[in-house]
Design an enzyme around this catalytic site. Structure first.
Site, PDB file in Angstrom:
ATOM      1  N   ASP A  40       9.150   4.571  13.249  1.00  0.00           N
ATOM      2  CA  ASP A  40       9.672   3.498  14.089  1.00  0.00           C
ATOM      3  C   ASP A  40      11.083   3.051  13.692  1.00  0.00           C
ATOM      4  O   ASP A  40      12.032   3.223  14.445  1.00  0.00           O
ATOM      5  CB  ASP A  40       8.678   2.326  14.191  1.00  0.00           C
ATOM      6  CG  ASP A  40       8.091   1.888  12.863  1.00  0.00           C
ATOM      7  OD1 ASP A  40       8.538   2.385  11.799  1.00  0.00           O
ATOM      8  OD2 ASP A  40       7.182   1.031  12.864  1.00  0.00           O
ATOM      9  N   ASP A  97       1.796   5.100   1.466  1.00  0.00           N
ATOM     10  CA  ASP A  97       1.660   6.117   2.499  1.00  0.00           C
ATOM     11  C   ASP A  97       2.328   7.387   1.998  1.00  0.00           C
ATOM     12  O   ASP A  97       3.432   7.330   1.448  1.00  0.00           O
ATOM     13  CB  ASP A  97       2.345   5.660   3.793  1.00  0.00           C
ATOM     14  CG  ASP A  97       1.787   4.331   4.297  1.00  0.00           C
ATOM     15  OD1 ASP A  97       0.613   4.297   4.669  1.00  0.00           O
ATOM     16  OD2 ASP A  97       2.539   3.329   4.300  1.00  0.00           O
ATOM     17  N   ASP A 104       0.853  -1.181   0.000  1.00  0.00           N
ATOM     18  CA  ASP A 104       0.000   0.000   0.000  1.00  0.00           C
ATOM     19  C   ASP A 104       0.890   1.232   0.000  1.00  0.00           C
ATOM     20  O   ASP A 104       2.112   1.124   0.087  1.00  0.00           O
ATOM     21  CB  ASP A 104      -0.931   0.007   1.213  1.00  0.00           C
ATOM     22  CG  ASP A 104      -0.181  -0.220   2.509  1.00  0.00           C
ATOM     23  OD1 ASP A 104       0.964   0.252   2.634  1.00  0.00           O
ATOM     24  OD2 ASP A 104      -0.730  -0.885   3.399  1.00  0.00           O
TER      25      ASP A 104
HETATM   26  P1  ATP Z   1       3.443  -2.462   5.374  1.00  0.00           P
HETATM   27  O1  ATP Z   1       4.224  -2.938   4.231  1.00  0.00           O
HETATM   28  O2  ATP Z   1       3.057  -3.548   6.310  1.00  0.00           O
HETATM   29  O3  ATP Z   1       2.315  -1.525   5.046  1.00  0.00           O
HETATM   30  P2  ATP Z   1       4.607  -0.082   6.484  1.00  0.00           P
HETATM   31  O4  ATP Z   1       6.023   0.179   6.890  1.00  0.00           O
HETATM   32  O5  ATP Z   1       4.052   0.734   5.369  1.00  0.00           O
HETATM   33  O6  ATP Z   1       4.498  -1.623   6.229  1.00  0.00           O
HETATM   34  P3  ATP Z   1       2.383   0.875   8.004  1.00  0.00           P
HETATM   35  O7  ATP Z   1       1.765   0.245   9.199  1.00  0.00           O
HETATM   36  O8  ATP Z   1       1.624   0.971   6.744  1.00  0.00           O
HETATM   37  O9  ATP Z   1       3.742   0.101   7.785  1.00  0.00           O
HETATM   38  O10 ATP Z   1       2.859   2.307   8.472  1.00  0.00           O
HETATM   39  C1  ATP Z   1       3.405   3.259   7.569  1.00  0.00           C
HETATM   40  C2  ATP Z   1       4.579   3.975   8.181  1.00  0.00           C
HETATM   41  O11 ATP Z   1       4.161   4.713   9.330  1.00  0.00           O
HETATM   42  C3  ATP Z   1       5.675   3.056   8.693  1.00  0.00           C
HETATM   43  O12 ATP Z   1       6.574   2.719   7.671  1.00  0.00           O
HETATM   44  C4  ATP Z   1       6.320   3.916   9.765  1.00  0.00           C
HETATM   45  O13 ATP Z   1       7.195   4.870   9.183  1.00  0.00           O
HETATM   46  C5  ATP Z   1       5.152   4.667  10.346  1.00  0.00           C
HETATM   47  N1  ATP Z   1       4.569   3.970  11.515  1.00  0.00           N
HETATM   48  C6  ATP Z   1       3.534   3.108  11.510  1.00  0.00           C
HETATM   49  N2  ATP Z   1       3.248   2.663  12.743  1.00  0.00           N
HETATM   50  C7  ATP Z   1       4.137   3.253  13.559  1.00  0.00           C
HETATM   51  C8  ATP Z   1       4.382   3.210  14.977  1.00  0.00           C
HETATM   52  N3  ATP Z   1       3.649   2.428  15.770  1.00  0.00           N
HETATM   53  N4  ATP Z   1       5.376   3.975  15.474  1.00  0.00           N
HETATM   54  C9  ATP Z   1       6.123   4.765  14.672  1.00  0.00           C
HETATM   55  N5  ATP Z   1       5.953   4.834  13.344  1.00  0.00           N
HETATM   56  C10 ATP Z   1       4.983   4.089  12.786  1.00  0.00           C
HETATM   57 MG    MG Z   2       2.083   0.742   4.639  1.00  0.00          MG
END
Ligand code: ATP
Ligand code: MG
Length: 408
Positions: A112, A31, A29
């Site tokens: 994170d 962001d 997805d």
């Molecule tokens: P995925 O491939 O599972 O979507 P993702 O890294 O994009 O992985 P998301 O949960 O979609 O993870 O979150 C998007 C971004 O937001 C993360 O990459 C991180 O930078 C930030 N983020 C999400 N959750 C947290 C958290 N609990 N604490 C700090 N930063 C976070």
């Molecule tokens: Mg994501």
């Protein structure tokens, strides 16, 4: 991103999409991070809505995709007084709200892990890297930004995220990032059960469940997510094999793009404590089926306090378990009828996993395999319980609310 830029805002692709693209994978997805406020973003995109309480973010629909747009987050821990209206910490340091806006660099340092804090600009195709995420992508490691212990205390779910990314990317968890996890794992017990259910889906339904399970055990996280399971794992010979087999099978199905449901993995995870308790109750004189019902009620009842398993999953779980007893019967009328039952398929697959994991069931799996071959094929129904009685009806909004002018 170009619409935001055309209005004078910054906009970057960030998070998993940048990470996965740089690793040569397909983003799940997208962001986007911007310096426009959620209200402003919402006013710029008709197909958008503001969601979230902890973080206010905007979901922008783009065809079939939903793009998550977040406003740059800032620090607030240095000057708690100035920001007390927007950010709040509970006594044990858990972040309750986090809506302080900041610069791009602030935003990067609030994320994170370093590999999740890379920003891609579609304006000049550059990548901004404030936390040496590129270095860690090269080293194939998950490293926390800032002091790991403090960051886990702020949001204990980050421990699960560390494990999830390590399993999915086949990365190591950098030493200092890993060190505090076993000590702080208990903090997961304070996370709302609904959020943990969502995280659990991400842990086990992303195609890397078995690798994730290894890491949950390694870092003592499992005992705080599934305490009854963790206890049974120490006492029952086949328990770990069974759970692994269910996870491996789910991972395989995902790789083959076959439908999967968390009900099957959850049935395997909670089977060891359930069958253990059921046998104990049986020993106290209850009939097997009654004992099984009571045990599943107890085990699921305790589990949902930690991880809110919706009924559409817990109902098929119970049915799979109860079916294990019905499959013991090899003779008499009704035996052929069982094959036609809507839960037969899942229950039979579960039975095979039990045998595969080392349980001696006296050839029961082979019996049902042969019987099926002499009969019309069993229906392969979806395991999720889609009974409309069980599910909240999806609400459809008919009219669009009149759009408010942006509050600026
Ligand atoms: P995925 O491939 O599972 O979507 P993702 O890294 O994009 O992985 P998301 O949960 O979609 O993870 O979150 C998007 C971004 O937001 C993360 O990459 C991180 O930078 C930030 N983020 C999400 N959750 C947290 C958290 N609990 N604490 C700090 N930063 C976070
Ligand atoms: Mg994501």
């Amino acid at each position: 991103m170009s619409r935001l830029r055309s209005q004078g805002y910054q906009a970057y692709l960030v998070g998993g999409a940048v990470r996965d693209l740089l690793l040569g994978g397909h983003p799940k997805d997208f962001d986007v991070a911007t310096d426009a406020t959620p209200e402003r973003v919402h006013s710029l995109f008709r197909n958008s809505r503001i969601i979230g309480r902890r973080f206010r973010i905007v979901h922008v629909r783009f065809g079939r995709e939903i793009i998550e747009v977040t406003t740059f987050r800032g620090h607030h821990d240095e000057e708690p007084d100035n920001n007390s209206r927007h950010a709040k910490q509970s006594d044990d340091g858990v972040l309750l709200r986090d809506n302080v806006y900041g610069s791009l660099e602030d935003d990067a340092l609030r994320r994170d892990f370093t590999v999740n804090a890379l920003y891609y600009s579609s304006e000049d195709f550059s990548v901004f890297d404030y936390a040496d995420g590129l270095g860690d992508l090269d080293k194939r490691q998950i490293r926390m930004i800032g002091d790991p212990e403090r960051r886990y205390r702020e949001d204990p779910v980050r421990m699960l995220r560390a494990v999830r990314f390590a399993a999915k990317l086949d990365f190591a968890i950098e030493e200092e990032t890993a060190a505090p996890i076993p000590e702080l794992a208990y903090m997961l017990e304070a996370i709302p059960a609904a959020r943990l259910f969502d995280e659990m889906l991400k842990l086990f339904m992303n195609g890397y469940a078995e690798a994730t399970f290894d890491l949950l055990l390694k870092y003592d996280l499992l005992e705080h997510l599934f305490p009854a399971t963790a206890t049974a794992l120490e006492e029952m010979e086949y328990a770990e094999n069974l759970i692994r087999a269910a996870m491996a099978s789910t991972d395989r199905r995902i790789a083959e793009e076959k439908p999967v449901t968390p009900a099957f993995i959850l049935a395997a995870l909670l089977w060891p404590p359930t069958i253990q308790l059921s046998r104990q109750i049986e020993g106290e004189g209850l009939a097997p089926m009654e004992a099984m019902r009571e045990a599943s009620q107890t085990i699921i009842g305790e589990q949902v306090h930690l991880i809110a398993i919706p009924r559409r999953f817990s109902t098929p779980m119970r049915e799979i378990w109860e079916f294990q007893l019905r499959l013991l019967k090899r003779k008499g009328k009704g035996v052929r009828g069982l094959v036609a039952h809507r839960r037969f398929r899942a229950a039979y697959d579960f039975l095979l996993l039990r045998e595969e994991s080392g349980e001696d069931l006296d050839g029961l799996g082979a019996f049902w395999t042969e019987l099926q071959e002499s009969l019309p094929p069993a229906p392969d129904v979806p395991l999720e319980d889609n009974d409309p009685e069980q599910q909240p009806r999806r609400r459809r909004r008919r009219r669009r609310r009149p759009r408010k002018p942006p509050p600026q």
